[in-house]
Enzyme design. Sequence first.
Site, short mmCIF file in Angstrom:
data_model
loop_
_atom_site.label_atom_id
_atom_site.label_comp_id
_atom_site.label_asym_id
_atom_site.label_seq_id
_atom_site.Cartn_x
_atom_site.Cartn_y
_atom_site.Cartn_z
N ARG A 160 0.82 -1.22 0.00
CA ARG A 160 0.00 0.00 0.00
C ARG A 160 0.85 1.26 0.00
O ARG A 160 0.44 2.28 -0.55
CB ARG A 160 -0.94 -0.01 1.20
N LYS A 188 -21.10 -14.94 3.32
CA LYS A 188 -22.50 -14.64 3.66
C LYS A 188 -23.28 -13.99 2.53
O LYS A 188 -22.84 -13.03 1.92
CB LYS A 188 -22.53 -13.68 4.85
N GLY A 221 -11.67 -8.35 -0.24
CA GLY A 221 -10.47 -8.58 0.57
C GLY A 221 -9.90 -9.97 0.40
O GLY A 221 -8.75 -10.16 0.01
N GLY A 268 -13.61 -3.68 0.89
CA GLY A 268 -14.95 -3.13 1.05
C GLY A 268 -15.27 -2.07 0.02
O GLY A 268 -16.38 -2.01 -0.52
#
Length: 409
Positions: free
Chosen positions: A35, A214, A367, A390
């Site tokens: 990053r 999920k 992710g 996200g």
Amino acid sequence: MLTVKDLPNLSGKKVIVRVDFNVPIKDGVIRDDNRIVAALPTIKELLSKNARVILMSHLGKVKHKLKDEDPAKFEKQIRDGNLAPVAARLSELLNKSVKFVNVTRGAELEGTVAALADGEVALIQNTRYEKGEEKNDAELSAYWAQFGDAFVMDAFGSAHRAHASTYGIPAILKEAGKPVAVGYLVEKEVANLTRCVTVAAEDRPYVAILGGLKVSDKIKVIESLLNKCDKILIGGAMAFTFLKALGYKTGTSPVEDDQLDYAKNCFLKANGKIVLPCDTVISDAFDPAERTTIQTVKIADIGDAFEGLDVGPETRKLFADEIAKAKMIFWNGPMGVFEQEEFQKGTLAVCEAIAANSKAFTVCGGGDSAAAVKQFGYKDKFSHVSTGGGASLEMIENDGHLPGIDVIR
Ligand code: ADP
Ligand code: MG
């Protein structure tokens, strides 16, 4: 939307840059500096324009209510969130001194900023040390905004959060008529992810691949992709909620019972667009230590005491065939428990099929899925692997809109 390239010569100007330096650090050692490396093009561009660069980032989570409830835990969060090692690494990468400001307010910060010369770089301590950061507090935003003559947003991984450093500062500077722009990293992410939500005719057939844990986490993504894609391949744990909703026995597979109605309606509404697994790799235990067997069975043959932990060989073939026909592919969510070697094949098969389709525009966002792509060595085979977990999903959900980017627009 202005980009950092559009900004004029910035001699004498202080430019606040929101970067994503939320890197994994253990015992003060940076485990992965990707990053920091990803932010270099924007920082270098500003330096070439003679700017006085003020970098801001968060690092990890800081729960301010723990300050009273559990002071020891709070102190640990503060220690773990220290950006000092990042300043040191950035300095090495830039081959240039980086002034680290070990506070988020006060005389030391104000003095360093005032003394900054053209072409110098300062990094301010973790924005989340401030309670007002995540609340987009007006006073905090105004306090930080006073240091900038311009603002550049390059923290794609934080662009889905309207916080003081991602939203408050640019909103104030923009209102004051000062230039606000996106950096190179955000520009690239926006271009690639926008292509996945505003679908051009030549990008069809457009195939989405969804997996992971999920259904409830992904409802908005499913809805958005249903409107745009020609096919949606669903694997991972998520598939079992759909399969149960359609009447299959799913054993002890992770199923969200409160999503069964949604899954059934969604499947019917999709009118053939949704492709579900036809076979699965099952086991009697998730935990390898408690496991006695691993078997491959047809979806209709999952025993009561078994759970599906990966897609089976026929499903891998079925998905690979759809992937081979696609002109554009968006992938989120692993096909199985890829953290365990026994259940990597489904996720690997998707990587291989995407790599084999050199004609398609291929994007991975999320992710864990992006981590799997990197772990398996397929990153270079994709047109784009998003740096924001996200944020990339919300970009798809919200048709290309994120608060931290819309404020620049
Ligand atoms: P992403 O971060 O890419 O959006 P998610 O966070 O939704 O993906 O899901 C990733 C997790 O889903 C992984 O930890 C993986 O082990 C888990 N997973 C995938 N398939 C299964 C399965 N069949 N049973 C249990 N967990 C699964
Ligand atoms: Mg995840």
